[in-house]
Design a protein around this motif. Structure first.
Motif, short mmCIF file in Angstrom:
data_model
loop_
_atom_site.label_atom_id
_atom_site.label_comp_id
_atom_site.label_asym_id
_atom_site.label_seq_id
_atom_site.Cartn_x
_atom_site.Cartn_y
_atom_site.Cartn_z
N THR A 163 90.97 -96.11 34.58
CA THR A 163 90.81 -95.27 35.78
C THR A 163 91.98 -94.30 35.94
O THR A 163 91.80 -93.19 36.43
CB THR A 163 90.66 -96.14 37.03
OG1 THR A 163 91.73 -97.09 37.09
CG2 THR A 163 89.34 -96.89 37.03
N ALA A 164 93.18 -94.71 35.51
CA ALA A 164 94.32 -93.79 35.52
C ALA A 164 94.08 -92.64 34.54
O ALA A 164 94.39 -91.48 34.84
CB ALA A 164 95.60 -94.53 35.17
N ALA A 165 93.51 -92.96 33.39
CA ALA A 165 93.20 -91.93 32.40
C ALA A 165 92.19 -90.93 32.96
O ALA A 165 92.32 -89.71 32.77
CB ALA A 165 92.66 -92.56 31.13
N ALA A 166 91.18 -91.43 33.68
CA ALA A 166 90.16 -90.54 34.24
C ALA A 166 90.77 -89.59 35.26
O ALA A 166 90.48 -88.38 35.25
CB ALA A 166 89.05 -91.38 34.89
N SER A 167 91.62 -90.09 36.14
CA SER A 167 92.19 -89.23 37.18
C SER A 167 93.22 -88.26 36.60
O SER A 167 93.26 -87.08 36.98
CB SER A 167 92.82 -90.07 38.29
OG SER A 167 93.85 -90.90 37.79
N GLY A 168 94.05 -88.73 35.66
CA GLY A 168 95.06 -87.84 35.08
C GLY A 168 94.46 -86.73 34.24
O GLY A 168 94.90 -85.57 34.32
N THR A 169 93.46 -87.05 33.44
CA THR A 169 92.82 -86.00 32.63
C THR A 169 92.04 -85.02 33.50
O THR A 169 91.99 -83.82 33.21
CB THR A 169 91.87 -86.63 31.59
OG1 THR A 169 90.94 -87.51 32.25
CG2 THR A 169 92.64 -87.42 30.55
N ALA A 170 91.44 -85.52 34.58
CA ALA A 170 90.72 -84.62 35.50
C ALA A 170 91.69 -83.67 36.20
O ALA A 170 91.38 -82.48 36.38
CB ALA A 170 89.94 -85.44 36.53
N LEU A 171 92.85 -84.18 36.60
CA LEU A 171 93.85 -83.30 37.24
C LEU A 171 94.35 -82.26 36.25
O LEU A 171 94.56 -81.09 36.62
CB LEU A 171 95.01 -84.14 37.77
CG LEU A 171 96.17 -83.36 38.42
CD1 LEU A 171 95.66 -82.47 39.55
CD2 LEU A 171 97.24 -84.32 38.93
N TYR A 172 94.52 -82.63 35.01
CA TYR A 172 94.94 -81.67 34.00
C TYR A 172 93.89 -80.57 33.83
O TYR A 172 94.23 -79.38 33.70
CB TYR A 172 95.17 -82.38 32.68
CG TYR A 172 95.75 -81.49 31.60
CD1 TYR A 172 97.04 -80.97 31.70
CD2 TYR A 172 95.00 -81.17 30.46
CE1 TYR A 172 97.56 -80.16 30.71
CE2 TYR A 172 95.52 -80.36 29.46
CZ TYR A 172 96.81 -79.86 29.59
OH TYR A 172 97.33 -79.04 28.61
N LEU A 173 92.63 -80.96 33.85
CA LEU A 173 91.55 -79.97 33.76
C LEU A 173 91.59 -79.03 34.95
O LEU A 173 91.42 -77.81 34.80
CB LEU A 173 90.19 -80.69 33.70
CG LEU A 173 88.94 -79.81 33.74
CD1 LEU A 173 88.94 -78.80 32.60
CD2 LEU A 173 87.69 -80.68 33.70
N VAL A 174 91.83 -79.56 36.14
CA VAL A 174 91.94 -78.71 37.34
C VAL A 174 93.06 -77.70 37.18
O VAL A 174 92.89 -76.51 37.47
CB VAL A 174 92.18 -79.58 38.59
CG1 VAL A 174 92.57 -78.70 39.79
CG2 VAL A 174 90.94 -80.38 38.95
N MET A 175 94.20 -78.16 36.70
CA MET A 175 95.35 -77.25 36.56
C MET A 175 95.10 -76.20 35.49
O MET A 175 95.45 -75.02 35.67
CB MET A 175 96.61 -78.06 36.25
CG MET A 175 97.03 -78.98 37.38
SD MET A 175 98.68 -79.71 37.15
CE MET A 175 99.72 -78.28 37.43
N CYS A 176 94.48 -76.59 34.38
CA CYS A 176 94.18 -75.62 33.33
C CYS A 176 93.20 -74.55 33.84
O CYS A 176 93.37 -73.35 33.56
CB CYS A 176 93.59 -76.32 32.11
SG CYS A 176 94.79 -77.23 31.12
#
Length: 270
Positions: free
Chosen positions: A148-161
């Motif tokens: 679940t940490a991986a899901a939230s961290g990768t999603a936030l990275y996508l938002v920033m990109c």
């Protein structure tokens, strides 16, 4: 059992920050998304710091904090150590990028960051494993924390990109990161739900709707959509992040709700 919200927020925010920096580190090797490296590293440090502060409020007293940190055995010591090392990695990496340091130094820090991100998100769940609480005493629990940490961290990275309008190829890759993070959350959350019995117990509805659907299926699907249409990735990225955060909070809340202790007599749990 009463939900310990300080600890929930700690692992949710710090885990998200850890995997946000892991994404930055991965793109260091790909040579992509240069524009987002420093902002994402700074955001990762902020999330780690805020998560650490949330954890500290659980102990509530300075003496308790110092006692926990002075003994290397407890899980809280390991979590604090990994968090501190990861924050240092993110800060050093941001400084190296800002100063235009060589690729070798940046890659060395990136490797350390990826390893620490995985270790930290797993350790946040492993510290709860104990024989007196059957629903916690399984390696599937820390794996669910990691997923679940991986899901939230990768999603936030996508938002920033998407928000910083990096090149379409980098946004596409970030979309696949988010899809992979959601898929990982799906597999590992399901593993915990099935092994612990949470998937069929009193908290089954919360597990299937919040943890599985919102926390895993939504970010996986939205990441796939963003990867297919990188020019319009911001909206699905935001939805992916919202779903991932809901699932990340929910799996930890479920853990506390089912964490009923059993009696222990003469070394035998009953």
């Amino acid at each position: 059992m009463t939900i310990q919200w300080s600890l929930v927020l700690f692992t949710v925010l710090a885990g998200c920050g850890a995997w946000l920096f892991a994404c930055v580190a991965i793109d260091e090797f790909r040579g992509a998304a240069a524009k987002v490296r420093v902002p994402a590293s700074v955001a990762a440090v902020v999330l780690l710091a805020v998560g650490g502060i949330a954890s500290a409020t659980h102990l509530s007293h300075v003496d308790r904090m110092m006692a926990a940190l002075a003994h290397p055995a407890p899980g809280i010591f390991l979590e604090a150590l990994l968090l501190g090392l990861l924050a240092v990695c993110a800060i050093v990496y941001a400084v190296l990028v800002a100063r235009g340091a060589g690729a070798g130094a940046r890659k060395a820090v990136a490797v350390a960051g990826i390893v620490l991100a995985v270790a930290f998100s797993f350790a946040c769940g492993s510290s709860y494993m104990m024989s007196s609480r059957p629903a916690w005493n399984t390696v599937a629990l820390p794996l669910a924390y990691l997923g679940t940490a991986a899901a939230s961290g990768t999603a936030l990275y996508l938002v920033m990109c998407a928000a910083l309008k990096v090149e379409d190829g980098a946004v596409k890759a970030a979309g696949w990161y988010a899809a992979a993070g959601g898929a990982l959350a799906l597999v590992l959350s399901l593993a915990y739900g099935l092994v612990s019995g949470v998937a069929f117990g009193e908290q089954a509805m919360l597990f299937w709707l919040a943890v599985v659907a919102c926390g895993a299926v939504v970010p996986a699907a939205c990441g796939w959509i963003a990867a297919r249409k990188p020019e319009a990735a911001l909206a699905p990225a935001v939805v992916a992040l919202a779903g991932a955060l809901v699932g990340s909070v929910a799996v930890r809340a479920v853990m506390w709700l089912v964490g009923t202790a059993v009696a222990n007599y003469f070394g035998f749990a009953l």
